[in-house]
Design an enzyme around this catalytic site. Structure first.
Site, PDB file in Angstrom:
ATOM      1  N   VAL A  16       5.955  -3.185  -3.314  1.00  0.00           N
ATOM      2  CA  VAL A  16       7.339  -2.701  -3.285  1.00  0.00           C
ATOM      3  C   VAL A  16       8.136  -3.386  -4.383  1.00  0.00           C
ATOM      4  CG1 VAL A  16       9.447  -2.569  -1.859  1.00  0.00           C
ATOM      5  CG2 VAL A  16       7.192  -2.455  -0.775  1.00  0.00           C
ATOM      6  N   CYS A  17       9.067  -2.648  -5.014  1.00  0.00           N
ATOM      7  CA  CYS A  17      10.034  -3.257  -5.935  1.00  0.00           C
ATOM      8  C   CYS A  17      11.340  -2.456  -5.847  1.00  0.00           C
ATOM      9  CB  CYS A  17       9.496  -3.335  -7.366  1.00  0.00           C
ATOM     10  SG  CYS A  17       9.372  -1.749  -8.205  1.00  0.00           S
ATOM     11  N   ARG A  18      12.161  -2.554  -6.843  1.00  0.00           N
ATOM     12  CA  ARG A  18      13.453  -1.866  -6.806  1.00  0.00           C
ATOM     13  C   ARG A  18      13.283  -0.350  -6.923  1.00  0.00           C
ATOM     14  NH1 ARG A  18      17.021  -0.118 -10.682  1.00  0.00           N
ATOM     15  NH2 ARG A  18      19.152   0.125  -9.952  1.00  0.00           N
ATOM     16  N   MET A  43      12.884   0.274  -3.403  1.00  0.00           N
ATOM     17  CA  MET A  43      13.992   0.045  -2.469  1.00  0.00           C
ATOM     18  C   MET A  43      15.140   1.032  -2.695  1.00  0.00           C
ATOM     19  SD  MET A  43      13.021  -2.146  -0.295  1.00  0.00           S
ATOM     20  CE  MET A  43      14.544  -2.601   0.551  1.00  0.00           C
TER      21      MET A  43
END
Length: 98
Positions: free
Chosen positions: A62-64, A90
């Protein structure tokens, strides 16, 4: 590269599925909100901390927005790990955050 949408991850968590989530954002980004239960390993530390991961488990990165997690997914895949990139990151996450 295997991928899951943020919605697919959210639905799996709501159904009680145990997911191994790794957020590769920086510590200050995590402070703004993260998926409950996620492990934070900033992208620049993945190479040095991959010994903390188990090759027999599946990990969702997961990241931005999905870019850095995509890089982490490709790197770990090349090291023999079973990894999935959460597309949209996200920014696409609609579930709860802590």
């Amino acid at each position: 590269m295997k991928e899951m949408t943020a919605k697919e991850v959210e639905v799996a968590l709501k159904k009680g599925k145990k997911l191994n989530l790794i957020d590769v954002r920086e510590v200050d980004e995590i402070a703004a909100g993260k998926i409950p239960g996620v492990t934070n390993i900033p992208l620049h530390l993945i190479e040095f901390r991959m010994n903390e991961l188990d090759k027999s488990k599946e990990y969702i990165m997961v990241c931005r927005s999905g870019g850095r997690s995509g890089q982490a997914t490709m790197f770990l895949k090349n090291q023999g790990f079973n990894v999935i990139n959460m597309t949209g990151g996200m920014l696409a996450w609609e579930g709860s955050v802590e």
